[in-house]
Design an enzyme around this catalytic site. Sequence first.
Site, short mmCIF file in Angstrom:
data_model
loop_
_atom_site.label_atom_id
_atom_site.label_comp_id
_atom_site.label_asym_id
_atom_site.label_seq_id
_atom_site.Cartn_x
_atom_site.Cartn_y
_atom_site.Cartn_z
N ALA A 180 28.39 18.64 3.66
CA ALA A 180 28.22 17.59 4.32
C ALA A 180 27.49 16.30 3.59
CB ALA A 180 27.58 17.95 5.72
N SER A 202 26.36 25.80 0.31
CA SER A 202 26.38 26.00 1.79
C SER A 202 27.03 24.80 2.57
CB SER A 202 24.95 26.10 2.51
OG SER A 202 24.36 24.42 2.22
N LYS A 203 27.46 24.90 3.66
CA LYS A 203 28.14 24.04 4.19
C LYS A 203 27.32 22.51 4.47
CE LYS A 203 27.53 25.49 9.04
NZ LYS A 203 28.04 26.09 10.24
N ARG A 204 26.21 22.90 4.56
CA ARG A 204 25.34 21.77 4.63
C ARG A 204 25.29 20.78 3.34
NH1 ARG A 204 24.42 22.55 9.02
NH2 ARG A 204 23.30 24.27 10.11
N GLU A 250 30.41 21.47 16.08
CA GLU A 250 30.15 21.00 14.55
C GLU A 250 31.51 21.25 13.85
OE1 GLU A 250 26.47 22.41 11.85
OE2 GLU A 250 27.86 23.81 12.09
#
Length: 508
Positions: free
Chosen positions: A268, A263-265, A286
């Site tokens: 990050a 995921s994009k999380r 975001e």
Amino acid sequence: MLNKVRVRFAPSPTGGLHLGGVRTVLYNYLFAKKHGGDFIVRIEDTDQSRFVPGAEQYIFDCLKWCNLEPDESPVHGGNYGPYRQSERKAIYLPYAEKLIEEGFAYYAFDTPEELEQMRIDEKTAENLSPQYDNSIRRKMKNSLTLSAEKTRQLLNAGTAHVIRIKMPEHETISFTDLVHGEVSFDSSLVDDKVLIKADGMPTYHMAVVVDDYLMQITHAFRGEEWLSSAPVHILLWKYLFGLNSMPQWAHLPLILGPNGKLSKRDGAKFGFPVYAMNWTDPRNNEFTEGFKEKGFLPEAFINLLAMLGWNSGSEQEIFSLEEMIDAFSIDRIHKSGARFDYEKATWFNQEWIRKIPVAQLTTTVKPLLEAAGCTITDDNRLTSIVQLVKDRCSLLPDFEKQAGYFYLSPVKWEREAVLPKWTSEKPEFFEQFCKNLATIGNWNFIEIETVFKNLSTEMNIKPGELQLPLRVMLVGGKYGPAVFDIAYWIGKEETIARIQKALPIFKA
Ligand code: GLU
């Protein structure tokens, strides 16, 4: 005669383009090109509530960067348009009405409050999230429970309604997926999906089937998350167009991150990009980092994506787009999820930095160096410098460090690397070295090295002990190619100037 291969990538423009999405594009593209077919991009924007300004343009920018240009799309045109579903709104309703006439779909008039009430009333320990399905539909307000006359009245009065598919009870729905093989579903477990929404827009399920038919799609590659929708799509194909014209499906394995689906999380959290290009969500600002801006070459990006879920059957890992087209085959797509490894991803980039023609690499690197403050007036000189340092770079911004000092005199020096061995005769050596360098007529690295070695012999200092300080004076740190190459490309005056600038700092 076999139909011409036609494949499609059908993104919903709701945000940035995840690397899994680009991999779907890539497999579509490779398959189409391998079979002399067409690659179509269709924008699935029927969910107006999820519309995000700029997202469609961003998708096309990403495809351009990856060099995966569609043959047909809202931007590229084509004979099967419009290619944006919102512009095709009028096409879908007649198909839904045909389904109703034939008993495969129905009107449902339930209000959001009634649907909510149903979810509360029907919730049991065994069924925590009841859905509008064959067991529930008979208790709800729809054209199956209301009389024909009442239904007509409600429709005539403009009562808000949707059209739902009537899922058959206890029917086994099977198909052969090109990746997963035979897949079967029990129709009773699937809810009566909405086909046309209250705003008259089709849902994804309705639109995808009608458009794949009208656009004569022969093969549909899509993420594994869509496998559970397949039974609805198969029934729609069966009811509307006949299963013989249905495309062959290939559901692609998930791309896994450190904890399940990438995921994009994860990006990050672990500091790696997840989107193709930088994306800032205009709704909340975001930001998600992209491979492009992180410093990946598009050749490397698509190469690493190709290998995430597919293998060529050989040891070869580095493939150009043409080689991928040649080698691609669906039967080598993996069934299970593919784990994304960022270190391996940067390895691909490093290999591609070495592989692409140096002139092309120079064109890519030049603006990065200029943005870092380098004034570049001689492209041939830059090409030579890029050639000299490229093996030391795995991401494009590495060139700022590895090539920047050819243009910018250091302002900081790693003194601690030099000081432990900075004996009193060394400043003397470098002062004399500058004088000797000044006498060189034909500035080349052999001359520079000769002057250096002669002086070190004369002063009885090991050359190895002098090279590190020289490097730190010229570059600022303990990196870079052969130090005499560096001096050569920096030039005589600048080499002397840098030594003279750094000497007092080492003396201090
Ligand atoms: N619109 C769907 C998506 O956003 C497409 C799924 C499909 O390819 O059928 O991924």
